[in-house]
Motif scaffolding. Structure first.
Motif, mmCIF file in Angstrom:
data_model
loop_
_atom_site.group_PDB
_atom_site.id
_atom_site.type_symbol
_atom_site.label_atom_id
_atom_site.label_comp_id
_atom_site.label_asym_id
_atom_site.label_seq_id
_atom_site.Cartn_x
_atom_site.Cartn_y
_atom_site.Cartn_z
ATOM 1 N N HIS A 1 0.768 -1.249 -0.007
ATOM 2 C CA HIS A 1 0.050 -0.122 -0.123
ATOM 3 C C HIS A 1 0.806 1.347 0.115
ATOM 4 O O HIS A 1 0.581 2.335 -0.558
ATOM 5 N N THR A 2 2.099 1.332 0.696
ATOM 6 C CA THR A 2 3.039 2.424 0.698
ATOM 7 C C THR A 2 3.339 2.406 -0.638
ATOM 8 O O THR A 2 3.655 3.801 -1.070
ATOM 9 N N SER B 1 2.042 1.706 -3.500
ATOM 10 C CA SER B 1 0.963 2.143 -4.226
ATOM 11 C C SER B 1 0.748 3.812 -4.069
ATOM 12 O O SER B 1 0.745 4.409 -5.142
ATOM 13 N N ILE B 2 1.069 4.055 -2.927
ATOM 14 C CA ILE B 2 0.934 5.640 -2.502
ATOM 15 C C ILE B 2 2.063 6.487 -3.302
ATOM 16 O O ILE B 2 1.816 7.384 -3.958
ATOM 17 N N TRP B 3 3.143 5.776 -3.057
ATOM 18 C CA TRP B 3 4.265 6.724 -3.820
ATOM 19 C C TRP B 3 4.371 6.329 -5.103
ATOM 20 O O TRP B 3 4.884 7.326 -6.151
ATOM 21 N N CYS C 1 1.832 6.635 -7.034
ATOM 22 C CA CYS C 1 0.836 7.710 -7.282
ATOM 23 C C CYS C 1 1.523 9.074 -7.505
ATOM 24 O O CYS C 1 1.304 9.856 -8.321
ATOM 25 N N LYS D 1 2.240 8.730 4.466
ATOM 26 C CA LYS D 1 0.642 9.259 4.158
ATOM 27 C C LYS D 1 0.721 10.681 3.866
ATOM 28 O O LYS D 1 0.379 11.272 2.820
ATOM 29 N N CYS E 1 0.702 12.666 0.261
ATOM 30 C CA CYS E 1 -0.486 13.647 -0.098
ATOM 31 C C CYS E 1 -0.198 14.841 -0.450
ATOM 32 O O CYS E 1 -0.725 15.433 -1.362
ATOM 33 N N PHE F 1 -6.805 8.811 -4.295
ATOM 34 C CA PHE F 1 -5.817 8.566 -3.420
ATOM 35 C C PHE F 1 -5.798 9.582 -2.380
ATOM 36 O O PHE F 1 -5.572 9.552 -1.075
ATOM 37 N N GLU G 1 -6.231 8.459 1.622
ATOM 38 C CA GLU G 1 -5.025 8.444 2.318
ATOM 39 C C GLU G 1 -4.864 9.602 3.231
ATOM 40 O O GLU G 1 -4.338 9.466 4.533
#
Length: 398
Positions: A145-146, A148-150, A152, A245, A249, A301, A305
């Protein structure tokens, strides 16, 4: 998605709780204030959490199965030779990360939500093998999941750089694809290293089932939001909240805003000054739709998040906030994150004509070829059978 389990033994008995997810097993009195009573808002949240927990397993499994299938579609389409671009390379690895997250979540939800009541602690439910899988699931999904965030964030940066300096020529495109591969590799390695405190915080402990007096396994108490919270836990919380997070963001918001600004500037500039032709207008329109599609991914996202990052910080800073607010909302945050992982296919299909064309060409053409092959094989066999039958009949007459 990023869960940690804790056991709490004290004046109000023993209970098992999640960190970074909802309570799989609830205390009889979670969300207590300092005098042992529940506030009205906490009572409402706990009541909602207990009701939703009965349905969370089934809903999450449905979302995961849908997301696994659709993300496989994404991977197969985005990795086609005609679709190879820096952005599509990042999107394909985003789909891979989402698939891994959801594949791990299916057995977790099936065992801890569907097969056994979410508010129970039994020998079978909390066996050593399943709790070992729990730790594996916690660490794996936190990592993916981390990532995926980065990814993005990387997507927003790469798209912004492309709009500022479009690629000209095949050599420049290949170079940027190579750079995108390097960035994806760095994101995967960095995300894993960042979460090392998270991996170190999870330990299995033996406990006793109060009813049967048999041995069950739980994760150790991390004492989040209390005066005796361990330094490693605090480091884990702050590193996770800030690096996994809040910072991504913030970067997504900055580069997303720049993308929106550049869309308007480029469209206005090209249409007004260059007086582009009809064919270029079509290409510009597709270019804008692609950017808007990526913006939709970024916004989803952010909506998923950012609230969770704020809640993690509040859990570390505000006494009893974790018990009163974060735990009851954990399942909701999980399902929102899972939906976010599963809906990208819908965004791609609805906002990118090139993706739709590649999808139709890949799967419909394959289906037609298969049917043609099967029909041809059947007709050939039929003709062969008739010929053989006719020959046999002739042979019989002679």
């Amino acid at each position: 998605m990023e869960q940690k389990k804790m056991i709490y033994s004290g004046e109000y008995g023993s209970c098992i709780r999640w960190w970074f997810s909802a309570a799989n097993l609830y205390c009889d009195t979670p969300g207590m204030t300092t005098n042992g009573t529940l506030s009205e808002s906490s009572q409402e949240l706990v009541s909602f959490a207990k009701i939703y927990a009965h349905y969370h397993g089934y809903i999450s499994i449905f979302v995961c199965l849908f997301g696994i299938v659709t993300n496989i579609f994404n991977i197969t389409v985005l990795t086609r030779k005609t679709m190879r671009t820096p952005v599509n390379h990042i999107l394909s690895w985003l789909a891979v990360s989402d698939v891994i997250t959801m594949v791990s979540y299916v057995p977790f939800a099936l065992h801890f939500y569907c097969m056994y009541p979410s508010g129970s602690k039994t020998v079978r439910k909390n066996s050593q093998s399943w709790m070992t899988f729990m730790i594996f699931h916690i660490n794996l999904t936190a990592t993916t999941h981390t990532i995926s965030i980065w990814l993005c964030v990387t997507l927003a940066i790469v798209r912004f750089l492309h709009m500022r300096s479009p690629t000209k020529g095949n050599a420049a495109r290949i170079r940027r694809i190579y750079q995108a591969k390097i960035m994806v590799f760095i994101v995967c390695i960095a995300s894993t290293l960042i979460l090392i405190p998270n991996y170190m915080s999870n330990q299995l402990l033996k406990d006793r089932d109060s009813e049967t007096n048999e041995t069950v396994f739980v994760l150790r108490d991390l004492k989040l939001g209390r005066n005796d919270t361990e330094p490693l836990v605090l480091v884990n919380v702050w590193v996770y909240a800030v690096v996994a997070k809040l910072v991504p963001c913030m970067l997504m918001a900055i580069f997303g805003s720049l993308l929106i600004y550049n869309i308007h500037v480029k469209i206005r500039h090209r249409r007004k000054i260059l007086q582009i032709s009809g064919s270029n207008s079509v290409r510009l329109s597709e270019h804008s739709r692609t950017t808007k599609m990526l913006l939709a991914v970024i916004v989803l996202f952010l909506l998923t998040e950012l609230p969770q990052g704020v809640l993690v910080v509040c859990s570390a800073c505000i006494e009893n906030f974790f018990d009163r607010v974060y735990i009851p909302l954990g399942d909701v945050m999980d399902i929102v994150a899972l939906v976010n992982n599963a809906v990208n296919f819908i965004l791609y299909c609805s906002m990118s004509s090139k993706f739709r064309q590649a999808l139709v060409h890949l799967y419909c053409s394959a289906l037609l070829r298969r049917r043609t092959h099967e029909n041809g094989y059947t007709l050939a066999n039929s003709a062969l059978s008739k010929t053989e039958g006719h020959s046999n009949n002739k042979g019989g007459h002679s």
